[in-house]
Design a protein around this motif. Structure first.
Motif, PDB file in Angstrom:
ATOM      1  N   ALA A 235      35.778  -1.050 -25.843  1.00 33.42           N
ATOM      2  CA  ALA A 235      34.170  -1.030 -25.632  1.00 33.42           C
ATOM      3  C   ALA A 235      33.854   0.630 -24.546  1.00 33.42           C
ATOM      4  CB  ALA A 235      34.422  -2.143 -24.577  1.00 33.42           C
ATOM      5  N   GLY A 236      34.619   1.069 -23.773  1.00 32.48           N
ATOM      6  CA  GLY A 236      33.553   2.456 -23.128  1.00 32.48           C
ATOM      7  C   GLY A 236      33.671   3.463 -24.100  1.00 32.48           C
ATOM      8  N   ASP A 237      34.512   3.054 -25.185  1.00 28.98           N
ATOM      9  CA  ASP A 237      34.962   4.358 -25.923  1.00 28.98           C
ATOM     10  C   ASP A 237      33.991   4.532 -27.078  1.00 28.98           C
ATOM     11  OD1 ASP A 237      37.691   5.075 -25.050  1.00 28.98           O
ATOM     12  OD2 ASP A 237      38.798   4.240 -26.378  1.00 28.98           O
ATOM     13  N   ALA A 238      33.730   3.418 -27.639  1.00 33.72           N
ATOM     14  CA  ALA A 238      32.504   2.240 -28.604  1.00 33.72           C
ATOM     15  C   ALA A 238      31.158   3.171 -27.814  1.00 33.72           C
ATOM     16  CB  ALA A 238      33.317   1.220 -29.251  1.00 33.72           C
ATOM     17  N   LEU A 239      30.878   2.784 -26.815  1.00 35.61           N
ATOM     18  CA  LEU A 239      29.845   2.975 -25.824  1.00 35.61           C
ATOM     19  C   LEU A 239      29.777   4.425 -26.165  1.00 35.61           C
ATOM     20  CD1 LEU A 239      29.161   0.223 -23.505  1.00 35.61           C
ATOM     21  CD2 LEU A 239      28.176   0.305 -25.487  1.00 35.61           C
ATOM     22  N   GLN A 240      30.341   5.297 -26.252  1.00 37.83           N
ATOM     23  CA  GLN A 240      30.252   6.621 -25.757  1.00 37.83           C
ATOM     24  C   GLN A 240      29.693   7.292 -27.046  1.00 37.83           C
ATOM     25  OE1 GLN A 240      32.152  10.987 -25.045  1.00 37.83           O
ATOM     26  NE2 GLN A 240      33.894   9.723 -24.449  1.00 37.83           N
ATOM     27  N   THR A 241      31.240   6.439 -27.971  1.00 39.50           N
ATOM     28  CA  THR A 241      29.869   6.608 -29.663  1.00 39.50           C
ATOM     29  C   THR A 241      28.573   6.429 -29.888  1.00 39.50           C
ATOM     30  OG1 THR A 241      32.642   5.655 -30.166  1.00 39.50           O
ATOM     31  CG2 THR A 241      30.547   6.645 -32.099  1.00 39.50           C
ATOM     32  N   LEU A 242      28.684   5.549 -29.709  1.00 39.01           N
ATOM     33  CA  LEU A 242      27.198   5.062 -29.763  1.00 39.01           C
ATOM     34  C   LEU A 242      26.267   6.130 -29.249  1.00 39.01           C
ATOM     35  CD1 LEU A 242      25.259   2.766 -30.952  1.00 39.01           C
ATOM     36  CD2 LEU A 242      25.632   1.169 -28.563  1.00 39.01           C
ATOM     37  N   ALA A 243      26.604   6.974 -28.140  1.00 34.24           N
ATOM     38  CA  ALA A 243      25.852   7.232 -27.855  1.00 34.24           C
ATOM     39  C   ALA A 243      24.864   8.762 -28.829  1.00 34.24           C
ATOM     40  CB  ALA A 243      25.683   8.056 -25.853  1.00 34.24           C
ATOM     41  N   TYR A 244      25.998   9.348 -29.204  1.00 29.01           N
ATOM     42  CA  TYR A 244      26.133  10.159 -29.844  1.00 29.01           C
ATOM     43  C   TYR A 244      25.131   9.450 -31.281  1.00 29.01           C
ATOM     44  CZ  TYR A 244      27.925  12.468 -25.701  1.00 29.01           C
ATOM     45  OH  TYR A 244      28.068  13.478 -25.102  1.00 29.01           O
ATOM     46  N   GLU A 245      25.697   8.925 -31.807  1.00 30.13           N
ATOM     47  CA  GLU A 245      25.304   7.693 -33.374  1.00 30.13           C
ATOM     48  C   GLU A 245      23.550   7.770 -32.751  1.00 30.13           C
ATOM     49  OE1 GLU A 245      27.399   4.689 -33.858  1.00 30.13           O
ATOM     50  OE2 GLU A 245      26.243   4.277 -36.052  1.00 30.13           O
ATOM     51  N   THR A 246      23.223   7.722 -31.250  1.00 26.26           N
ATOM     52  CA  THR A 246      21.751   7.265 -31.815  1.00 26.26           C
ATOM     53  C   THR A 246      20.712   8.435 -31.420  1.00 26.26           C
ATOM     54  OG1 THR A 246      22.102   5.162 -30.000  1.00 26.26           O
ATOM     55  CG2 THR A 246      20.118   6.033 -30.267  1.00 26.26           C
ATOM     56  N   ILE A 247      21.750   9.428 -30.680  1.00 25.60           N
ATOM     57  CA  ILE A 247      20.978  10.218 -30.890  1.00 25.60           C
ATOM     58  C   ILE A 247      20.287  11.149 -32.600  1.00 25.60           C
ATOM     59  CG2 ILE A 247      20.549  12.934 -30.578  1.00 25.60           C
ATOM     60  CD1 ILE A 247      21.546  12.425 -27.615  1.00 25.60           C
ATOM     61  N   ALA A 248      21.567  10.812 -32.759  1.00 27.13           N
ATOM     62  CA  ALA A 248      21.797  11.048 -34.674  1.00 27.13           C
ATOM     63  C   ALA A 248      20.536  10.604 -35.146  1.00 27.13           C
ATOM     64  CB  ALA A 248      22.990  11.380 -35.087  1.00 27.13           C
ATOM     65  N   ASN A 249      20.381   9.468 -35.236  1.00 25.46           N
ATOM     66  CA  ASN A 249      19.789   8.707 -36.062  1.00 25.46           C
ATOM     67  C   ASN A 249      18.077   8.554 -35.505  1.00 25.46           C
ATOM     68  OD1 ASN A 249      21.166   7.357 -38.211  1.00 25.46           O
ATOM     69  ND2 ASN A 249      22.344   7.426 -36.073  1.00 25.46           N
ATOM     70  N   ALA A 250      17.539   9.212 -34.428  1.00 29.36           N
ATOM     71  CA  ALA A 250      16.512   9.401 -33.707  1.00 29.36           C
ATOM     72  C   ALA A 250      15.371  10.081 -35.116  1.00 29.36           C
ATOM     73  CB  ALA A 250      16.564  10.104 -32.742  1.00 29.36           C
TER      74      ALA A 250
ATOM     75  N   ALA B 286      17.389   8.306 -24.188  1.00 21.55           N
ATOM     76  CA  ALA B 286      17.664   7.307 -23.029  1.00 21.55           C
ATOM     77  C   ALA B 286      18.433   6.350 -23.173  1.00 21.55           C
ATOM     78  CB  ALA B 286      15.847   7.290 -22.521  1.00 21.55           C
ATOM     79  N   ILE B 287      18.190   5.982 -24.052  1.00 17.62           N
ATOM     80  CA  ILE B 287      19.199   4.741 -24.960  1.00 17.62           C
ATOM     81  C   ILE B 287      20.782   6.043 -24.857  1.00 17.62           C
ATOM     82  CG2 ILE B 287      20.209   3.231 -26.730  1.00 17.62           C
ATOM     83  CD1 ILE B 287      17.514   3.168 -27.570  1.00 17.62           C
ATOM     84  N   ALA B 288      20.629   6.678 -25.310  1.00 20.24           N
ATOM     85  CA  ALA B 288      22.259   7.662 -24.935  1.00 20.24           C
ATOM     86  C   ALA B 288      23.296   7.776 -24.324  1.00 20.24           C
ATOM     87  CB  ALA B 288      21.672   8.834 -26.273  1.00 20.24           C
ATOM     88  N   LEU B 289      22.034   8.591 -23.058  1.00 18.56           N
ATOM     89  CA  LEU B 289      22.465   8.283 -21.809  1.00 18.56           C
ATOM     90  C   LEU B 289      22.841   7.245 -20.511  1.00 18.56           C
ATOM     91  CD1 LEU B 289      22.111  10.813 -19.885  1.00 18.56           C
ATOM     92  CD2 LEU B 289      20.399  10.343 -19.072  1.00 18.56           C
ATOM     93  N   GLU B 290      22.328   6.074 -20.886  1.00 23.20           N
ATOM     94  CA  GLU B 290      22.799   5.000 -20.872  1.00 23.20           C
ATOM     95  C   GLU B 290      23.894   3.993 -21.470  1.00 23.20           C
ATOM     96  OE1 GLU B 290      21.308   4.083 -18.187  1.00 23.20           O
ATOM     97  OE2 GLU B 290      21.534   1.838 -17.669  1.00 23.20           O
TER      98      GLU B 290
ATOM     99  N   LEU C 226      23.838  16.586 -23.528  1.00 24.54           N
ATOM    100  CA  LEU C 226      24.199  15.707 -23.067  1.00 24.54           C
ATOM    101  C   LEU C 226      25.651  15.656 -23.278  1.00 24.54           C
ATOM    102  CD1 LEU C 226      23.973  12.356 -22.239  1.00 24.54           C
ATOM    103  CD2 LEU C 226      23.737  12.159 -24.861  1.00 24.54           C
ATOM    104  N   SER C 227      26.044  16.495 -24.018  1.00 21.04           N
ATOM    105  CA  SER C 227      27.763  16.752 -24.417  1.00 21.04           C
ATOM    106  C   SER C 227      28.092  17.483 -22.537  1.00 21.04           C
ATOM    107  CB  SER C 227      28.072  17.124 -25.940  1.00 21.04           C
ATOM    108  OG  SER C 227      27.591  17.454 -26.087  1.00 21.04           O
ATOM    109  N   ARG C 228      27.447  18.301 -22.507  1.00 20.92           N
ATOM    110  CA  ARG C 228      27.901  19.100 -21.896  1.00 20.92           C
ATOM    111  C   ARG C 228      28.061  18.255 -20.760  1.00 20.92           C
ATOM    112  NH1 ARG C 228      28.840  25.273 -21.496  1.00 20.92           N
ATOM    113  NH2 ARG C 228      28.665  25.514 -19.473  1.00 20.92           N
ATOM    114  N   HIS C 229      26.767  17.281 -20.176  1.00 20.05           N
ATOM    115  CA  HIS C 229      27.093  16.665 -18.404  1.00 20.05           C
ATOM    116  C   HIS C 229      28.068  15.985 -18.232  1.00 20.05           C
ATOM    117  CE1 HIS C 229      24.272  19.467 -16.678  1.00 20.05           C
ATOM    118  NE2 HIS C 229      23.104  18.887 -18.202  1.00 20.05           N
ATOM    119  N   ALA C 230      28.725  15.490 -19.485  1.00 15.69           N
ATOM    120  CA  ALA C 230      28.837  13.651 -20.107  1.00 15.69           C
ATOM    121  C   ALA C 230      30.332  13.985 -20.087  1.00 15.69           C
ATOM    122  CB  ALA C 230      29.252  13.389 -20.682  1.00 15.69           C
TER     123      ALA C 230
END
Lengths: 294, 294
Positions: free
Chosen positions: A114-129, A71-75, A143-147
């Motif tokens: 900030a936009g770029d880094a927020l996108q990265t943070l999405a995948y980082e957050t999932i990888a560390n879930a 959910a955090i990643a998606l947001e 997520l990557s397919r839809h985004a």
């Protein structure tokens, strides 16, 4: 509990989770970038996608705790897309939810980063879930397919290309299917993927529900841009018209657009009516989406 | 085979792989976005990071085939960062490797979106790679950490903030460590992660090597901006000075900058000299990096 108060409660908890996440990210790399990311992510968003994800998880008997990283990643993805969409080269918006957009509060370069880094943070957050690797990989695939190119990014490219031109209803639906629909579909399917034994047929029904819901959401968005006040919207009323954007009220007339929103809403409900899960809260949420006034 | 011809051979193969990847991505979502992504990704890049990754893999006895998805992902990240860095709000560059930058060839909005979608493609490519889920998750953890707030994005933010101001050597090193160093470290560590039984101590030595190599790379980059011709660089010579960017030659003088590049290069070699792998090609590559003329 009414859906409004349930959403408010979810928002408060979700915002708390985001605040804690950012407390763990040291500001010392680049304080400005840290601030701009946090500003964009906590800019009064309604958390529609995380909330929808939590409702599907609930219906499937999956704990909110389990799906929170997704959910955090998606947001993060949603948030980065708004920051970039607001840029002068894109929709050129100064206000978002009643507050200065990121490039106004900071500057354009910082907003891009900030936009770029927020996108990265999405995948980082999932990888560390805290779920198994198989779920993480499935989440990232979905997520990557839809985004990306297959979803949201192409939707935005088509939307920009359609400015100042008359497009057909089919073209408008394609744009919204990709631009807004993709992340709402992701919300539903990410929740489904947290339950690996979910029958493929049920997942498909949830996905059809999400697609119809996404369309209803967008039609209502277009309607509100015509009918709601700037104050209620938190952004200038009539901004679609200003940009010569094709909209449902523009193509169909306001009355028929309202009727179509209702039809699509009913169709969304049909998709999940016979599922063996308690989907009442999803029904309520769908009604909330088409009846919201901002 | 000389290193120059080996790099050329690798570039040709890697470009072929990228072309095949894009043939599998249907252009029908948004033809313009598809074009802009492909244009940016195949814009004459030297493929330094994927090549470095392949050399580390070779030294560790890992097949190039295994690490190719991670190499593509890394190049997508590098490529998106260049597209965004070149934007008017950032470095405002019209030329990249002798060709119009993405926002000149297309337009600013398309360039922003192409960068965004290339970043997404990076994570999508890893998620769909033909390795086990544990390696995929480790790759994504590592790549996202180096590419996002903790690495490259903060480096670019600091670099922009330092324009038109005098900064210290320590600050300059921090910028380059994040901005250029992060992705070179990622190249080395992604290759290491493809060998799950690699001793942690060896991984650490490879990482130290990558950090020193990244620094040498950047010092040489700064030197070339002073000494090489616009034609050899494929971008305007003296562009650092034009932007009032602090550089190694600017802070140390040209002669001492050349000396420092040599020292850092020697230090890079020291890190991996005693490793029980055939690291000769990495030695050759490091020398190539500090001696390159464009």
């Amino acid at each position: 509990m009414t859906i409004e108060s349930d959403i408010k409660k979810f928002q408060a908890e979700f915002n708390q989770t985001l605040a804690e996440l950012f407390q763990q990210i040291p500001a010392d790399r680049s304080p400005i970038l840290h601030q701009a990311m946090l500003y964009s992510l906590t800019n009064g968003g309604k958390r529609v996608r995380p909330y929808l994800m939590s409702l599907v998880a609930q219906a499937l008997g999956i704990s909110t705790q389990t799906i929170i990283p997704a959910a955090i990643a998606l947001e993060c993805i949603h948030s980065y897309s708004l920051v970039h969409d607001d840029l002068p080269a894109m929709d050129d918006d100064d206000l978002r939810r009643g507050k200065p957009t990121c490039h106004i509060e900071f500057d354009e370069a910082t907003a891009i980063l900030a936009g770029d880094a927020l996108q990265t943070l999405a995948y980082e957050t999932i990888a560390n879930a805290g779920v198994n690797d198989s779920i993480k990989v499935n989440w990232i695939k979905e997520l990557s397919r839809h985004a990306g190119y297959y979803g949201m990014c192409s939707g935005q490219a088509l939307d920009l290309a359609a400015e100042n031109s008359q497009i057909s209803l089919a073209e408008l639906e394609k744009i919204h299917h990709l631009k807004t629909g993709a992340l709402l579909r992701a919300a539903v399917s990410l929740a489904c993927l947290a339950k690996p034994d979910l029958p493929a047929e049920h997942m498909k029904q949830f996905d059809e529900f999400a697609q119809q819901l996404g369309l209803a959401f967008q039609i209502q968005d277009d309607i509100l841009d015509v009918t709601a006040s700037t104050e209620a919207l938190g952004k200038p009323q009539g901004s679609d018209e200003k940009l010569n954007k094709s909209t449902y009220p523009g193509l169909l007339g306001l009355e028929q657009a309202i009727e179509k929103a209702e039809q699509v809403y009913q169709s969304a409900l049909e998709q999940i009516r016979d599922l063996p899960y308690n989907t009442q809260s999803l029904f309520n949420f769908a009604r909330f989406i088409v009846q919201r006034q901002h």
